[in-house]
Design an enzyme around this catalytic site. Structure first.
Site, PDB file in Angstrom:
ATOM      1  N   ASN A  16      -6.234  -3.260   1.850  1.00  9.21           N
ATOM      2  CA  ASN A  16      -6.159  -4.709   2.021  1.00  9.21           C
ATOM      3  C   ASN A  16      -7.568  -5.243   2.209  1.00  9.21           C
ATOM      4  OD1 ASN A  16      -3.358  -4.749   1.952  1.00  9.21           O
ATOM      5  ND2 ASN A  16      -3.131  -4.713   4.167  1.00  9.21           N
ATOM      6  N   ARG A  73       0.823  -1.211   0.000  1.00 12.77           N
ATOM      7  CA  ARG A  73       0.000   0.000   0.000  1.00 12.77           C
ATOM      8  C   ARG A  73       0.855   1.259   0.000  1.00 12.77           C
ATOM      9  NH1 ARG A  73      -3.822  -0.883   4.919  1.00 12.77           N
ATOM     10  NH2 ARG A  73      -1.875  -1.708   5.696  1.00 12.77           N
TER      11      ARG A  73
END
Length: 93
Positions: free
Chosen positions: A36, A18
């Site tokens: 996620n 990320r």
């Protein structure tokens, strides 16, 4: 401008995916979000020009050093006009 959704499969969580994706998106002036998912995938919505989005998709095929990307799904969608690229911290419900 176009909008794409990217879903990444493999060892893509707990490998700084990320944060690294946010850095790439910011460099390419891509807006959207990354998060996620509970099933172990990483979900991305990205908006930008074709060149930048193509670069992002190619980068996602390998990702950061510790990632093992097994599959990348890309679909086009309607623009949502994001203002920035955000890392969503919590799993989707």
């Amino acid at each position: 401008m176009k909008h794409i959704t990217i879903i990444l499969y493999g060892k893509v969580q707990s490998v700084s995916f990320r944060a690294a994706t946010k850095a790439i998106a910011n460099q390419l002036s891509i807006t959207g979000l990354i998060k996620n998912e509970k099933d172990g995938t990483v979900y991305i919505e990205a908006e930008g020009d074709k060149f930048s989005l193509d670069f992002l998709v190619d980068w996602c095929k390998t990702g950061p050093d510790r990632a093992i990307v097994e599959k990348v799904e890309v679909t086009e969608g309607e623009l949502k006009n994001y203002l920035n690229f955000e890392v969503v911290k919590k799993h989707s419900i």
